[in-house]
Design a protein around this motif. Structure first.
Motif, PDB file in Angstrom:
ATOM      1  N   SER A   1       0.851  -1.198   0.000  1.00 21.19           N
ATOM      2  CA  SER A   1       0.000   0.000   0.000  1.00 21.19           C
ATOM      3  C   SER A   1       0.887   1.248   0.000  1.00 21.19           C
ATOM      4  O   SER A   1       2.024   1.228   0.461  1.00 21.19           O
ATOM      5  CB  SER A   1      -0.888  -0.008   1.233  1.00 21.19           C
ATOM      6  OG  SER A   1      -0.082  -0.050   2.391  1.00 21.19           O
TER       7      SER A   1
ATOM      8  N   HIS B   1       0.894   5.842   0.113  1.00 23.45           N
ATOM      9  CA  HIS B   1       0.199   7.104   0.379  1.00 23.45           C
ATOM     10  C   HIS B   1       1.118   8.216  -0.111  1.00 23.45           C
ATOM     11  O   HIS B   1       2.328   8.169   0.132  1.00 23.45           O
ATOM     12  CB  HIS B   1      -0.065   7.253   1.892  1.00 23.45           C
ATOM     13  CG  HIS B   1      -0.783   8.506   2.236  1.00 23.45           C
ATOM     14  ND1 HIS B   1      -2.152   8.639   2.113  1.00 23.45           N
ATOM     15  CD2 HIS B   1      -0.320   9.714   2.672  1.00 23.45           C
ATOM     16  CE1 HIS B   1      -2.505   9.862   2.478  1.00 23.45           C
ATOM     17  NE2 HIS B   1      -1.418  10.527   2.821  1.00 23.45           N
TER      18      HIS B   1
ATOM     19  N   ALA C   1      -3.547   3.971   0.393  1.00 21.64           N
ATOM     20  CA  ALA C   1      -3.963   3.993   1.804  1.00 21.64           C
ATOM     21  C   ALA C   1      -4.403   5.427   2.112  1.00 21.64           C
ATOM     22  O   ALA C   1      -3.783   6.383   1.632  1.00 21.64           O
ATOM     23  CB  ALA C   1      -2.797   3.604   2.710  1.00 21.64           C
TER      24      ALA C   1
ATOM     25  N   HIS D   1      -4.283   7.159   4.854  1.00 20.16           N
ATOM     26  CA  HIS D   1      -3.387   7.939   5.713  1.00 20.16           C
ATOM     27  C   HIS D   1      -1.974   7.377   5.648  1.00 20.16           C
ATOM     28  O   HIS D   1      -1.793   6.173   5.467  1.00 20.16           O
ATOM     29  CB  HIS D   1      -3.856   7.870   7.178  1.00 20.16           C
ATOM     30  CG  HIS D   1      -5.291   8.244   7.341  1.00 20.16           C
ATOM     31  ND1 HIS D   1      -5.718   9.539   7.264  1.00 20.16           N
ATOM     32  CD2 HIS D   1      -6.396   7.477   7.528  1.00 20.16           C
ATOM     33  CE1 HIS D   1      -7.036   9.564   7.407  1.00 20.16           C
ATOM     34  NE2 HIS D   1      -7.470   8.331   7.564  1.00 20.16           N
TER      35      HIS D   1
ATOM     36  N   GLU E   1      -0.092   6.837   8.023  1.00 19.91           N
ATOM     37  CA  GLU E   1       0.070   5.880   9.129  1.00 19.91           C
ATOM     38  C   GLU E   1      -0.300   4.455   8.710  1.00 19.91           C
ATOM     39  O   GLU E   1       0.172   3.490   9.294  1.00 19.91           O
ATOM     40  CB  GLU E   1      -0.794   6.295  10.321  1.00 19.91           C
ATOM     41  CG  GLU E   1      -0.268   7.473  11.129  1.00 19.91           C
ATOM     42  CD  GLU E   1      -0.413   8.824  10.414  1.00 19.91           C
ATOM     43  OE1 GLU E   1      -1.051   8.868   9.342  1.00 19.91           O
ATOM     44  OE2 GLU E   1       0.128   9.816  10.928  1.00 19.91           O
ATOM     45  N   ASP E   2      -1.190   4.334   7.687  1.00 25.36           N
ATOM     46  CA  ASP E   2      -1.658   3.006   7.279  1.00 25.36           C
ATOM     47  C   ASP E   2      -0.891   2.445   6.087  1.00 25.36           C
ATOM     48  O   ASP E   2      -1.169   1.339   5.628  1.00 25.36           O
ATOM     49  CB  ASP E   2      -3.145   3.065   6.871  1.00 25.36           C
ATOM     50  CG  ASP E   2      -3.985   3.719   7.946  1.00 25.36           C
ATOM     51  OD1 ASP E   2      -3.654   3.512   9.128  1.00 25.36           O
ATOM     52  OD2 ASP E   2      -4.942   4.432   7.607  1.00 25.36           O
TER      53      ASP E   2
ATOM     54  N   GLU F   1       2.396   1.250   3.607  1.00 23.40           N
ATOM     55  CA  GLU F   1       3.720   0.633   3.715  1.00 23.40           C
ATOM     56  C   GLU F   1       4.782   1.473   3.013  1.00 23.40           C
ATOM     57  O   GLU F   1       5.955   1.368   3.305  1.00 23.40           O
ATOM     58  CB  GLU F   1       3.669  -0.776   3.128  1.00 23.40           C
ATOM     59  CG  GLU F   1       2.902  -1.714   4.047  1.00 23.40           C
ATOM     60  CD  GLU F   1       2.546  -3.012   3.353  1.00 23.40           C
ATOM     61  OE1 GLU F   1       3.454  -3.819   3.132  1.00 23.40           O
ATOM     62  OE2 GLU F   1       1.361  -3.199   3.031  1.00 23.40           O
TER      63      GLU F   1
ATOM     64  N   ASP G   1       7.071   2.426  15.282  1.00 24.06           N
ATOM     65  CA  ASP G   1       6.264   1.201  15.240  1.00 24.06           C
ATOM     66  C   ASP G   1       7.022   0.018  14.653  1.00 24.06           C
ATOM     67  O   ASP G   1       6.493  -1.088  14.600  1.00 24.06           O
ATOM     68  CB  ASP G   1       4.927   1.445  14.540  1.00 24.06           C
ATOM     69  CG  ASP G   1       5.088   1.626  13.054  1.00 24.06           C
ATOM     70  OD1 ASP G   1       6.237   1.566  12.577  1.00 24.06           O
ATOM     71  OD2 ASP G   1       4.077   1.812  12.375  1.00 24.06           O
TER      72      ASP G   1
ATOM     73  N   ARG H   1       7.491  -0.973  11.831  1.00 21.90           N
ATOM     74  CA  ARG H   1       6.946  -1.630  10.656  1.00 21.90           C
ATOM     75  C   ARG H   1       7.881  -1.514   9.465  1.00 21.90           C
ATOM     76  O   ARG H   1       7.706  -2.172   8.456  1.00 21.90           O
ATOM     77  CB  ARG H   1       5.612  -0.979  10.261  1.00 21.90           C
ATOM     78  CG  ARG H   1       4.431  -1.502  11.018  1.00 21.90           C
ATOM     79  CD  ARG H   1       3.135  -0.964  10.419  1.00 21.90           C
ATOM     80  NE  ARG H   1       3.132   0.494  10.374  1.00 21.90           N
ATOM     81  CZ  ARG H   1       2.859   1.209   9.278  1.00 21.90           C
ATOM     82  NH1 ARG H   1       2.597   0.608   8.139  1.00 21.90           N
ATOM     83  NH2 ARG H   1       2.858   2.521   9.326  1.00 21.90           N
TER      84      ARG H   1
END
Ligand code: SAM
Ligand code: SF4
Length: 437
Positions: free
Chosen positions: A3, A5, A33, A35, A37-38, A40, A71, A73
């Motif tokens: 994803s 953004h 995505a 936002h 924040e959501d 990758e 986070d 990620r």
């Protein structure tokens, strides 16, 4: 990476570059995505036309870098646009959280860069400038459904003394007319009704190309495309506003009578120092011609307040030009020092306070002029392209050919239709009217 953004800073050209990057990523199977924040992968599509735009980018990058670390990620952070071009590899040493750096003329390489990033863990940098970029057909994800931007050329050859664009976006290159016509035809088939042609200086479209099509001729080709109701374009350099183009604006029914004609200053001395290649008198003549041949034309402009060496008298000449021309609207900016530009070496840089005061005077004067120009439209009949329901309940919204927002009572699905509206009142930013059909 599945994803993405994109956060876009700056002008319409950057907005459209973001649509193209989205097109490339979605062709590769990534999904948008909502936002950062959501996502990758987050792309920051940057602007460096003024210092403030740069500061906004660095603060957003700081926020994302923090997110990346926190986070765990491992989101991928890509930097695109003018700061990517300006800083290149330096961005990596300055901000280790950056994974990809892609210049504006290297967008078509984004797909390969994502693959390279997946396969290796090393950061990837592409800012060399793809010499074939203007010949490529790059997919774009557009979401408006009604109005679309279409790039017709890249780069700029003008080297105005204050401006970084020619250094970062390269020399002027025009897309082949057949590619532009095919893109606009496909947009019409998808239901788009208005196109805005983009270039730093659309008036010199075709210069240096093997194909001899000029900008007015290109407008003629687009005029013949069924389904498209309106054609707009930005930006026109005053020096290159030819009689042929003025006549095309006056004669071609789909070409809107709205011209953004950046003047920058009303003083010949400052215009020469800026390397603009026209005088205030020549500029006034072009405006006069436009108003005779395209009656009702809406004219807008850009102004720079406090260019190095600008005296009180120069500043007054700019105010006088605003009073004389009576623009429909303006974009005015404080002069901002840009790396690598000629203006850095011009003596007489002004304090921020002087620039601030001059900008405030310009904006105050123009506020009254804009309102007066809007009030002049009260009682007139305007062709409006309906965009849909306005934020106020029970009313529709759209734009006149002069690109002014109009709200009017109405219901039903008129989106995409051209209607006639009688203007009943006018405010600073919009008009109100009644539907006549
Ligand atoms: N190519 C267009 C032209 O010739 O007007 C627009 C280029 S630029 C993206 C948009 C506007 O930013 C310019 O018209 C100018 O007024 C302003 N601008 C560019 N460099 C600037 C600087 N260093 N400081 C303040 N304003 C600047
Ligand atoms: Fe910058 Fe001047 Fe080119 Fe516009 S015409 S992009 S202001 S150099």
């Amino acid at each position: 990476m599945k994803s993405y953004h994109i956060i876009t800073f700056g002008c319409q050209m950057n907005e459209h570059d973001s649509e193209r990057m989205a097109g490339i990523l979605e062709a590769k199977g990534l999904v948008p995505a909502a936002h950062a924040e959501d996502a990758e992968m987050v792309i920051l599509n940057t602007c460096s036309i003024r210092e403030k735009a740069e500061q906004k980018f660095y603060s957003e990058l700081g926020r994302l870098s923090h997110l990346k670390g926190r986070d765990g990620r491992g989101i991928t952070i890509a930097v695109a646009g003018c700061i990517a071009q300006q800083e290149g590899k330096r961005l990596l040493s300055r901000t280790p959280s950056v994974d990809l750096v892609v210049g504006p003329s290297d967008i078509a390489r984004l797909s390969d860069m994502v693959t390279a990033r997946r396969e290796r863990t090393k950061p990837v940098v592409e800012t060399g400038g793809d010499p074939e970029y203007h010949q490529k057909v790059v997919p774009a994800v557009r979401t408006d459904g009604l109005k679309a931007w279409v790039s017709i050329m890249y780069g700029c050859d003008n080297f105005c003394a204050y401006c970084v664009v020619p250094y970062l976006r390269g020399r002027e290159r025009s897309r082949p007319p057949r590619d532009i016509v095919a893109e606009v035809r496909s947009l019409a088939e998808q239901g788009y009704r208005e196109v805005t042609l983009l270039g730093q200086n659309v008036n010199s479209y075709g210069k240096g190309s093997a194909d001899p099509t000029t900008f007015p001729e290109l407008l003629g080709l687009l005029q013949d495309i069924d389904g498209i109701h309106r054609i707009r374009f930005v930006t026109s350099h005053p020096r290159d506003l030819s009689d042929e183009l003025v006549h095309a604006i006056g004669d071609l029914p789909k070409v809107c009578e709205a011209v953004h004609l950046p003047v920058q200053s009303g003083s010949d001395r400052v215009l020469a120092a800026m390397n603009r290649n026209y005088t205030a008198a020549e500029y006034r003549d072009k405006v006069r011609k436009l108003r005779v041949i395209a009656p009702g034309v809406a004219i807008t402009t850009d102004i720079i307040a406090g260019f190095p060496g600008e005296t009180d008298d120069d500043a007054e000449q700019t105010l006088q030009l605003l009073r004389d021309v009576e623009y429909d609207n303006i974009f005015a900016f404080k002069y901002s020092k840009r790396p690598g530009t000629k203006a850095l070496d011009i003596p007489g840089h002004l304090s921020d306070q002087v620039k601030e005061d001059r900008l405030a005077q310009i904006l105050r004067l123009q506020r009254d002029i804009t309102l007066r120009k809007n009030i002049q439209l009260v009682g007139s009949l305007q062709e409006v392209l309906v965009e849909g329901a306005s934020k106020k309940g029970g009313t529709l919204t759209g734009r006149t050919r002069g690109n002014k927002a109009v709200n009017f009572a109405g219901a039903g699905d008129l989106r995409g239709l051209l209607v006639t509206v009688r203007i009943q009142s006018a405010g600073q930013n919009s008009l109100t009217g009644e539907l006549c059909e």
